[in-house]
Design a protein around this motif. Structure first.
Motif, PDB file in Angstrom:
ATOM      1  N   ARG A 134      -7.518  -5.075   2.170  1.00  0.00           N
ATOM      2  CA  ARG A 134      -8.317  -3.584   1.405  1.00  0.00           C
ATOM      3  C   ARG A 134      -6.657  -3.078   1.590  1.00  0.00           C
ATOM      4  NH1 ARG A 134      -9.696  -0.177   4.839  1.00  0.00           N
ATOM      5  NH2 ARG A 134     -10.297  -2.219   6.406  1.00  0.00           N
ATOM      6  N   PHE A 135      -5.854  -3.374   2.250  1.00  0.00           N
ATOM      7  CA  PHE A 135      -4.025  -2.701   1.467  1.00  0.00           C
ATOM      8  C   PHE A 135      -2.934  -4.032   0.862  1.00  0.00           C
ATOM      9  CE2 PHE A 135      -0.054  -2.120   3.545  1.00  0.00           C
ATOM     10  CZ  PHE A 135       0.179  -0.095   3.466  1.00  0.00           C
ATOM     11  N   TYR A 136      -3.067  -4.843   1.577  1.00  0.00           N
ATOM     12  CA  TYR A 136      -1.776  -5.461   1.030  1.00  0.00           C
ATOM     13  C   TYR A 136      -1.629  -5.848  -0.544  1.00  0.00           C
ATOM     14  CZ  TYR A 136       0.318  -6.150   5.029  1.00  0.00           C
ATOM     15  OH  TYR A 136       1.074  -5.899   6.845  1.00  0.00           O
ATOM     16  N   PRO A 137      -3.100  -5.779  -1.069  1.00  0.00           N
ATOM     17  CA  PRO A 137      -3.307  -6.297  -2.303  1.00  0.00           C
ATOM     18  C   PRO A 137      -2.909  -5.547  -3.160  1.00  0.00           C
ATOM     19  CG  PRO A 137      -4.704  -6.903  -1.465  1.00  0.00           C
ATOM     20  CD  PRO A 137      -4.014  -6.385   0.014  1.00  0.00           C
ATOM     21  N   VAL A 138      -3.623  -4.172  -2.826  1.00  0.00           N
ATOM     22  CA  VAL A 138      -2.692  -2.871  -3.962  1.00  0.00           C
ATOM     23  C   VAL A 138      -1.590  -2.281  -3.613  1.00  0.00           C
ATOM     24  CG1 VAL A 138      -4.024   0.070  -3.628  1.00  0.00           C
ATOM     25  CG2 VAL A 138      -5.663  -2.212  -3.935  1.00  0.00           C
ATOM     26  N   PHE A 139      -1.050  -2.162  -2.449  1.00  0.00           N
ATOM     27  CA  PHE A 139       0.360  -1.833  -1.844  1.00  0.00           C
ATOM     28  C   PHE A 139       1.114  -2.817  -2.995  1.00  0.00           C
ATOM     29  CE2 PHE A 139       4.487  -2.794   0.338  1.00  0.00           C
ATOM     30  CZ  PHE A 139       4.614  -1.229   0.338  1.00  0.00           C
ATOM     31  N   TRP A 140       1.271  -4.449  -2.569  1.00  0.00           N
ATOM     32  CA  TRP A 140       2.127  -4.930  -3.160  1.00  0.00           C
ATOM     33  C   TRP A 140       1.986  -5.000  -5.147  1.00  0.00           C
ATOM     34  CZ3 TRP A 140       6.270  -6.187  -1.484  1.00  0.00           C
ATOM     35  CH2 TRP A 140       6.816  -6.049  -0.028  1.00  0.00           C
ATOM     36  N   GLN A 141       0.454  -4.338  -5.212  1.00  0.00           N
ATOM     37  CA  GLN A 141       0.559  -4.509  -6.820  1.00  0.00           C
ATOM     38  C   GLN A 141       1.517  -3.262  -7.421  1.00  0.00           C
ATOM     39  OE1 GLN A 141      -1.545  -6.626  -8.810  1.00  0.00           O
ATOM     40  NE2 GLN A 141      -0.093  -5.643 -10.601  1.00  0.00           N
ATOM     41  N   PHE A 142       0.773  -2.532  -6.332  1.00  0.00           N
ATOM     42  CA  PHE A 142       1.431  -1.495  -6.617  1.00  0.00           C
ATOM     43  C   PHE A 142       3.317  -2.010  -7.053  1.00  0.00           C
ATOM     44  CE2 PHE A 142       4.508   2.757  -5.471  1.00  0.00           C
ATOM     45  CZ  PHE A 142       4.003   3.410  -6.606  1.00  0.00           C
ATOM     46  N   MET A 143       3.575  -2.106  -6.043  1.00  0.00           N
ATOM     47  CA  MET A 143       4.651  -2.385  -6.216  1.00  0.00           C
ATOM     48  C   MET A 143       5.806  -3.199  -7.260  1.00  0.00           C
ATOM     49  SD  MET A 143       5.913  -1.038  -3.428  1.00  0.00           S
ATOM     50  CE  MET A 143       7.901  -1.633  -3.887  1.00  0.00           C
ATOM     51  N   ALA A 144       4.502  -4.505  -7.573  1.00  0.00           N
ATOM     52  CA  ALA A 144       4.917  -4.640  -8.885  1.00  0.00           C
ATOM     53  C   ALA A 144       5.458  -4.100  -9.981  1.00  0.00           C
ATOM     54  CB  ALA A 144       4.133  -6.597  -8.444  1.00  0.00           C
ATOM     55  N   SER A 145       4.251  -4.391 -10.286  1.00  0.00           N
ATOM     56  CA  SER A 145       3.637  -2.428 -11.378  1.00  0.00           C
ATOM     57  C   SER A 145       4.908  -2.128 -11.465  1.00  0.00           C
ATOM     58  CB  SER A 145       2.724  -2.053 -11.510  1.00  0.00           C
ATOM     59  OG  SER A 145       2.888  -0.552 -10.194  1.00  0.00           O
ATOM     60  N   MET A 146       5.503  -1.749 -11.091  1.00  0.00           N
ATOM     61  CA  MET A 146       6.694  -1.272 -11.619  1.00  0.00           C
ATOM     62  C   MET A 146       8.352  -2.216 -12.180  1.00  0.00           C
ATOM     63  SD  MET A 146       8.013   0.927  -7.894  1.00  0.00           S
ATOM     64  CE  MET A 146       9.282   1.419  -8.829  1.00  0.00           C
ATOM     65  N   PRO A 147       8.487  -1.779 -13.600  1.00  0.00           N
ATOM     66  CA  PRO A 147       9.881  -2.386 -14.104  1.00  0.00           C
ATOM     67  C   PRO A 147      10.709  -3.096 -13.402  1.00  0.00           C
ATOM     68  CG  PRO A 147       9.011  -0.074 -15.303  1.00  0.00           C
ATOM     69  CD  PRO A 147       8.745  -0.006 -13.782  1.00  0.00           C
ATOM     70  N   GLN A 148      11.185  -4.383 -13.706  1.00  0.00           N
ATOM     71  CA  GLN A 148      12.018  -4.905 -12.600  1.00  0.00           C
ATOM     72  C   GLN A 148      13.640  -4.058 -12.475  1.00  0.00           C
ATOM     73  OE1 GLN A 148      13.493  -8.951 -13.719  1.00  0.00           O
ATOM     74  NE2 GLN A 148      11.570  -9.132 -11.797  1.00  0.00           N
ATOM     75  N   ALA A 149      13.623  -3.571 -13.528  1.00  0.00           N
ATOM     76  CA  ALA A 149      14.710  -2.948 -13.951  1.00  0.00           C
ATOM     77  C   ALA A 149      15.109  -1.182 -13.149  1.00  0.00           C
ATOM     78  CB  ALA A 149      15.515  -2.270 -15.398  1.00  0.00           C
ATOM     79  N   VAL A 150      13.739  -0.674 -12.770  1.00  0.00           N
ATOM     80  CA  VAL A 150      13.444   0.286 -12.060  1.00  0.00           C
ATOM     81  C   VAL A 150      13.876   0.385 -10.254  1.00  0.00           C
ATOM     82  CG1 VAL A 150      11.988   2.346 -11.227  1.00  0.00           C
ATOM     83  CG2 VAL A 150      12.234   1.076 -14.080  1.00  0.00           C
ATOM     84  N   THR A 151      13.119  -0.961 -10.375  1.00  0.00           N
ATOM     85  CA  THR A 151      13.183  -1.847  -9.047  1.00  0.00           C
ATOM     86  C   THR A 151      14.368  -2.151  -8.592  1.00  0.00           C
ATOM     87  OG1 THR A 151      11.017  -2.701  -9.116  1.00  0.00           O
ATOM     88  CG2 THR A 151      12.342  -3.167  -7.670  1.00  0.00           C
ATOM     89  N   SER A 152      15.145  -2.392  -9.647  1.00  0.00           N
ATOM     90  CA  SER A 152      16.963  -2.827  -9.192  1.00  0.00           C
ATOM     91  C   SER A 152      17.463  -1.751  -9.652  1.00  0.00           C
ATOM     92  CB  SER A 152      17.370  -3.476 -10.695  1.00  0.00           C
ATOM     93  OG  SER A 152      16.787  -5.061 -10.195  1.00  0.00           O
ATOM     94  N   LEU A 153      17.107  -0.692  -9.729  1.00  0.00           N
ATOM     95  CA  LEU A 153      18.201   0.315 -10.106  1.00  0.00           C
ATOM     96  C   LEU A 153      17.920   1.254  -8.689  1.00  0.00           C
ATOM     97  CD1 LEU A 153      17.923   1.737 -13.228  1.00  0.00           C
ATOM     98  CD2 LEU A 153      20.632   0.458 -12.173  1.00  0.00           C
ATOM     99  N   PHE A 154      16.825   1.355  -8.301  1.00  0.00           N
ATOM    100  CA  PHE A 154      16.002   2.124  -6.648  1.00  0.00           C
ATOM    101  C   PHE A 154      16.275   1.438  -5.793  1.00  0.00           C
ATOM    102  CE2 PHE A 154      13.001   2.865  -3.794  1.00  0.00           C
ATOM    103  CZ  PHE A 154      12.997   4.090  -3.459  1.00  0.00           C
ATOM    104  N   ILE A 155      16.376   0.267  -5.819  1.00  0.00           N
ATOM    105  CA  ILE A 155      17.350  -0.468  -4.307  1.00  0.00           C
ATOM    106  C   ILE A 155      18.473  -0.860  -4.717  1.00  0.00           C
ATOM    107  CG2 ILE A 155      17.478  -3.240  -3.400  1.00  0.00           C
ATOM    108  CD1 ILE A 155      14.457  -3.338  -4.004  1.00  0.00           C
TER     109      ILE A 155
END
Length: 324
Positions: A134-155
């Motif tokens: 119930r938890f892991y697929p939803v959490f990681w789908q939320f993380m993966a839905s972020m554009p790669q450029a946004v994730t890169s800049l955030f990290i």
């Protein structure tokens, strides 16, 4: 063997088509770097000097079919000419410098995400309705839905600029001499952490959902019911019966991911200033370096086609039906 030969013939044709498009697309664009140089100089470059620049940089005038044959010859002889932005350095020399960094980064991130994602998807499918399912697929789908450029800049902003736990760029400490020493290897690993985490976050949800969905379909088959009726342990059923049959779609997804992971590293390598082919492609587009652009695009196509061919071979090994 007949199946492999048919697929090999298909990929050879696909490579030929890719080479043709790679030749035509830059020539459909208006101008070239020499024309841009002429415009920047306000049109004050003498015509004979302009022709000398074109000859020096490998821009051959003549019919299109003559240029195409010359391009095929350059590919077969691995003589792709000099780069525009780093003249007179050869394109093949730059590729030798950048490709190993990209393969190491994307390959490691993909394999780690595949192993972790498949284990999570395997466990979640066999324990449907539980916390992991119930938890892991939803959490990681939320993380993966972020554009790669946004994730890169955030990290990058949090861990490199704010906390300063990791360096701001480069593949290793530029003050160190490249050598097979623990100090240099440790520097490489330290610089690769943030871009690798970015790729890992972007790909993990794919493997969780792919493995989970494949396992859910397999667990409804009759041979799984028979295995349970025999009294086999849940671990044996999950690994020897279900996972082995559910792995086929994962093989296809992994092969495509290995190819496209290289193409998807343009944003990651640019943000983290990582010395790979993605960053080199970004720079070559800005500099209108057509020889470098063509080499990068062709290399990406070859990566994708090679990965898919490997998947076809693995399919034959994993699925006995294809061997018949």
């Amino acid at each position: 063997m007949a199946f492999i030969l048919r697929r090999l013939a298909f990929y050879i044709i696909a490579i030929f088509v890719a080479i043709t498009f790679n030749f035509l697309i830059p020539r459909m664009m208006p101008g070239d770097p020499v024309d841009a140089l002429f415009a920047a100089a306000g049109g004050r470059i003498p015509p004979e000097q302009l022709d000398a620049y074109k000859e020096m940089l490998g821009f051959v005038d003549g019919p299109l079919w003559v240029q195409y044959l010359q391009y095929l010859k350059s590919i077969l002889t691995f003589d792709l000419g000099p780069t525009i932005m780093m003249f007179p350095v050869q394109v093949t020399e730059l590729l030798q410098r950048t490709v190993p960094w990209t393969i190491a980064l994307s390959g490691t991130a993909t394999l780690i995400s595949v192993v972790v994602g498949c284990f999570i998807g395997l466990y979640a499918s066999y324990n449907r309705g539980g916390f992991v399912d119930r938890f892991y697929p939803v959490f990681w789908q939320f993380m993966a839905s972020m554009p790669q450029a946004v994730t890169s800049l955030f990290i990058f902003f949090i861990f490199a600029m704010t906390l300063k736990w990791f360096p701001l760029g480069y593949g290793a400490d530029p003050d160190l001499d490249p050598a097979f020493t623990w100090e240099y290897i440790r520097s490489i690993l330290h610089h690769a952490v943030l871009p690798m985490v970015t790729l890992f976050v972007a790909m993990l949800a794919t493997w969780i959902f792919t493995m989970r969905n494949a396992m859910v379909n397999v667990l409804g088959e009759d041979y799984i019911t028979m295995a349970k009726a025999k009294g086999l342990s849940a671990r044996r059923i999950m690994t020897h019966y279900a996972a082995r049959n559910a792995i086929l779609p994962v093989v296809t997804a992994v092969s495509m991911a290995l190819g496209f992971a290289v193409a998807g590293q343009i944003f990651v390598e640019t943000v983290f200033n990582y010395p790979g082919i993605g960053q080199m492609m970004f720079k070559s587009v800005g500099a209108r370096d057509y020889p470098m652009m063509q080499a990068c695009f062709l290399l990406l196509v070859l990566f994708v086609l090679a990965a898919n061919f490997i998947a076809d071979v693995l399919y034959v090994l994993l699925d006995p039906r294809l061997r018949k």
